[in-house]
Every structure is written in structure tokens, then in C-alpha cells.
Design an enzyme around this catalytic site. Structure first.
Site, mmCIF file in Angstrom:
data_model
loop_
_atom_site.group_PDB
_atom_site.id
_atom_site.type_symbol
_atom_site.label_atom_id
_atom_site.label_comp_id
_atom_site.label_asym_id
_atom_site.label_seq_id
_atom_site.Cartn_x
_atom_site.Cartn_y
_atom_site.Cartn_z
ATOM 1 N N TYR A 68 0.830 -1.208 0.000
ATOM 2 C CA TYR A 68 0.000 0.000 0.000
ATOM 3 C C TYR A 68 0.863 1.257 0.000
ATOM 4 O O TYR A 68 0.501 2.279 -0.572
ATOM 5 C CB TYR A 68 -0.993 -0.013 1.172
ATOM 6 N N VAL A 104 -9.992 3.809 -4.908
ATOM 7 C CA VAL A 104 -9.421 4.306 -3.659
ATOM 8 C C VAL A 104 -8.398 5.415 -3.919
ATOM 9 O O VAL A 104 -7.772 5.923 -2.997
ATOM 10 C CB VAL A 104 -8.787 3.149 -2.841
ATOM 11 N N ASP A 105 -8.246 5.790 -5.188
ATOM 12 C CA ASP A 105 -7.333 6.894 -5.507
ATOM 13 C C ASP A 105 -8.049 8.235 -5.313
ATOM 14 O O ASP A 105 -9.233 8.281 -4.972
ATOM 15 C CB ASP A 105 -6.770 6.737 -6.942
ATOM 16 N N HIS A 120 -15.331 2.121 -1.461
ATOM 17 C CA HIS A 120 -14.307 1.213 -0.940
ATOM 18 C C HIS A 120 -13.213 1.942 -0.164
ATOM 19 O O HIS A 120 -12.099 1.438 -0.039
ATOM 20 C CB HIS A 120 -13.706 0.382 -2.086
HETATM 21 P P1 OAD Z 1 -11.902 -4.441 -12.373
HETATM 22 O O1 OAD Z 1 -10.434 -4.571 -12.546
HETATM 23 O O2 OAD Z 1 -12.668 -5.625 -11.898
HETATM 24 O O3 OAD Z 1 -12.556 -4.010 -13.765
HETATM 25 C C1 OAD Z 1 -12.021 -2.951 -14.518
HETATM 26 C C2 OAD Z 1 -12.952 -2.699 -15.695
HETATM 27 O O4 OAD Z 1 -12.485 -1.550 -16.376
HETATM 28 C C3 OAD Z 1 -13.000 -3.842 -16.723
HETATM 29 O O5 OAD Z 1 -14.352 -4.128 -17.033
HETATM 30 C C4 OAD Z 1 -12.257 -3.262 -17.944
HETATM 31 O O6 OAD Z 1 -12.779 -3.744 -19.170
HETATM 32 C C5 OAD Z 1 -12.516 -1.784 -17.775
HETATM 33 N N1 OAD Z 1 -11.505 -0.882 -18.348
HETATM 34 C C6 OAD Z 1 -10.157 -1.053 -18.374
HETATM 35 N N2 OAD Z 1 -9.557 0.013 -18.920
HETATM 36 C C7 OAD Z 1 -10.547 0.890 -19.239
HETATM 37 C C8 OAD Z 1 -10.573 2.199 -19.808
HETATM 38 N N3 OAD Z 1 -9.443 2.823 -20.164
HETATM 39 N N4 OAD Z 1 -11.766 2.811 -19.966
HETATM 40 C C9 OAD Z 1 -12.922 2.187 -19.605
HETATM 41 N N5 OAD Z 1 -12.958 0.957 -19.064
HETATM 42 C C10 OAD Z 1 -11.799 0.324 -18.873
HETATM 43 O O7 OAD Z 1 -12.139 -3.157 -11.458
HETATM 44 P P2 OAD Z 1 -13.433 -2.755 -10.588
HETATM 45 O O8 OAD Z 1 -14.675 -3.156 -11.287
HETATM 46 O O9 OAD Z 1 -13.281 -1.349 -10.201
HETATM 47 O O10 OAD Z 1 -12.126 -3.585 -4.437
HETATM 48 O O11 OAD Z 1 -13.217 -3.682 -9.319
HETATM 49 C C11 OAD Z 1 -14.087 -3.559 -8.235
HETATM 50 C C12 OAD Z 1 -13.356 -3.779 -6.946
HETATM 51 O O12 OAD Z 1 -12.632 -5.017 -6.983
HETATM 52 C C13 OAD Z 1 -12.280 -2.754 -6.634
HETATM 53 O O13 OAD Z 1 -12.812 -1.581 -6.061
HETATM 54 C C14 OAD Z 1 -11.402 -3.484 -5.678
HETATM 55 C C15 OAD Z 1 -11.321 -4.812 -6.370
HETATM 56 O O14 OAD Z 1 -11.055 -5.906 -5.550
HETATM 57 C C16 OAD Z 1 -11.497 -3.360 -3.280
HETATM 58 O O15 OAD Z 1 -10.337 -3.075 -3.222
HETATM 59 C C17 OAD Z 1 -12.400 -3.485 -2.112
#
Ligand code: OAD
Length: 248
Positions: A68, A104-105, A120
Site C-alpha cells: 500500500y 481508492v485513488d 471502498h
Molecule cells: P476491475 O479490474 O474488476 O474491472 C475494470 C474494468 O475496467 C474492466 O471491465 C475493464 O474492461 C474496464 N476498463 C479497463 N480500462 C478501461 C478504460 N481505459 N476505460 C474504460 N474501461 C476500462 O475493477 P473494478 O470493477 O473497479 O475492491 O473492481 C471492483 C473492486 O474489486 C475494486 O474496487 C477493488 C477490487 O477488488 C477493493 O479493493 C475493495
């Protein structure tokens, strides 16, 4: 540019008095922050149970703190992208606006967003895992790990929500309340696999909102929305939300 997006979506955005935007890791990808579940994402290289859970932290606090710490340090030199800026500009000209992020940024804040819920938590808000006291020296500035609480000697943890933990008090309630009067909900850059965040677009749609997904690839979440825009956050959002598109 106008023909690129559905007229219905443009009209809905133009007429919306109340907008909710939900963002995930894809929102910050073009600022250089890794996502979690993409091929090169954090969870392809690290085990969430080691780095993002209380049992993992108690097993090896120094390892978790150093992970972290490097993420906090990276943030200091990271800038918001054009998508973050477009969202902040939209907020400034929308009657009722709420941003709900899983990130979290602090890139939304750096871009000027104000009304924002961090579902989160946030990387920067360290606290003691045992007594919750905020340390005077942040993990990012700590020269020697493990970093311990000056009050009770407990280990200092980041202010993010780990697997198995509750969301910050009232975060989900406040987000869900905004959906009651929301005309349009945009979901940007999330895989939609983590609940309860993933439930928000469906709740909004059930209450009558028009829902749109922006993602570089189709997700199951987008299957349930009114429109799906395939493209990157930093490209699509400035185009979609720009005043000229909406008012010409
Ligand atoms: P994920 O990594 O699961 O998903 C990222 C999504 O962003 C995917 O569907 C990609 O296709 C899409 N993506 C990537 N680059 C992109 C771009 N330039 N423009 C648009 N879309 C893009 O991330 P989250 O859904 O945010 O939790 O994950 C949810 C949670 O899982 C996070 O908050 C974290 C993680 O474990 C905790 O830390 C509690």
C-alpha cells in the site's frame, strides 16, 4: 462526433436534472493506475487474500504495508485523465449530481469533483487496525516498516475496504438514496463483479433512470443497461459529456 453516440443517450443526458456516475478501476487506467481483473491487473499478479484482507494483513503486516505504501507513493505523481475532468465539468453544470466510485485513488478530487462517495474507502486515510487512531506520519512517508500506532502499538493499515469488511458507514445508503431521483446513471470502467457496488445501476434502472455503460469491453452489467458505449473513459467521456455535443 455526434453520430457516434445514440441520440437517445445524448437527449437523456441533455435533459437530466439529476445524474449519478459510478466509476471503477478502468476510470483511472489511462492515468497509469492498474485495474484489478484485466489481463495485466493487480489480481493477476497478487493474491487478494494476502494483500486485501484482515487475516492477510495480520499474517504479514510489513508486506501489506509496503504494497500500500508503494500504491500511495505512486498516487502522489499521478494525474487525472480527460475522463476525470469531463466528469468534474459535468458536475459543475448539473442541478443534482453524485459520483460514486469504487476507486481508492484521489484522481476525481484532483480533477475537481466535489460530491463524491468512496464506496471502498481511500488509500490515503491510514489508521491503526486496533484502535483506529490516525497516524501523524502516513504510510507513504514512513521510512521504516512495519509502521505502528504511537498510542497502542497496533499496526497501521490503509483506509481501504478489504474483502470481508463492511463498506464505510452510510456510503451505500447515501448512494442508494441518490438513485431515487436520478434521471441518468452512467457506469464507467467497472467489471461489475463486486457487490454491493454492482447493484447500483440495476437499482437506478428499476426506479426509472436511464442507464449507460462505458467500458472498453462488454460486461454482464452492461447487458442490463439501456445503452452500452464501447470505448475508453478518457476518450468517450469528454466526447459524450462535452457541452457542444449536448447543446448543438
Ligand atoms: P476491475 O479490474 O474488476 O474491472 C475494470 C474494468 O475496467 C474492466 O471491465 C475493464 O474492461 C474496464 N476498463 C479497463 N480500462 C478501461 C478504460 N481505459 N476505460 C474504460 N474501461 C476500462 O475493477 P473494478 O470493477 O473497479 O475492491 O473492481 C471492483 C473492486 O474489486 C475494486 O474496487 C477493488 C477490487 O477488488 C477493493 O479493493 C475493495
Amino acid at each position: 462526433m455526434k453520430g457516434k453516440y445514440s441520440n437517445r443517450t445524448l437527449k437523456k443526458l441533455e435533459n437530466a436534472a439529476s445524474i449519478v456516475i459510478c466509476t471503477g478501476a478502468g476510470m483511472s487506467a489511462e492515468s497509469g493506475i492498474a485495474t484489478f481483473r484485466d489481463a495485466d491487473g493487480l489480481w493477476s499478479r497478487f493474491r487478494p487474500e494476502d494483500l486485501a484482507s484482515e487475516p492477510g494483513f495480520r499474517r504479514d503486516p510489513e508486506l501489506v504495508q509496503s504494497w500500500y505504501q508503494s500504491r500511495q507513493r505512486q498516487l502522489r505523481s499521478t494525474q487525472p485523465n480527460a475522463g476525470h475532468v469531463a466528469i468534474a465539468e459535468l458536475e459543475a453544470r448539473t442541478e443534482r449530481f453524485l459520483l460514486v466510485t469504487q476507486n481508492v485513488d484521489d484522481l476525481h478530487e484532483k480533477a475537481g469533483s466535489r460530491n463524491i462517495i468512496h464506496l471502498h474507502g481511500t488509500l490515503a486515510e491510514d489508521r491503526c487496525i486496533d484502535c483506529s487512531t490516525r497516524p501523524t506520519t502516513s504510510l507513504a512517508d514512513c521510512a521504516v516498516l512495519p509502521h505502528r500506532c504511537t498510542k497502542c502499538d497496533g499496526y497501521i493499515r490503509p483506509g481501504v475496504v478489504w474483502f470481508g469488511e463492511m463498506l464505510p458507514e452510510a456510503a451505500m445508503e447515501n448512494a442508494a438514496a441518490a438513485l431515487d431521483q436520478c434521471d441518468v446513471l452512467l457506469s464507467v470502467g467497472t467489471s461489475g463483479l463486486v457487490y454491493p457496488a454492482a447493484a447500483l445501476p440495476g437499482l437506478a434502472r428499476a426506479r426509472g433512470a436511464y442507464t449507460v455503460e462505458v467500458n472498453i469491453e462488454p460486461t454482464a452489467l452492461g447487458d442490463e443497461m439501456d445503452d452500452r458505449i464501447l470505448g475508453s473513459a478518457a476518450t468517450v467521456l469528454p466526447e459524450l459529456l462535452s457541452t457542444s455535443i449536448l447543446h448543438n
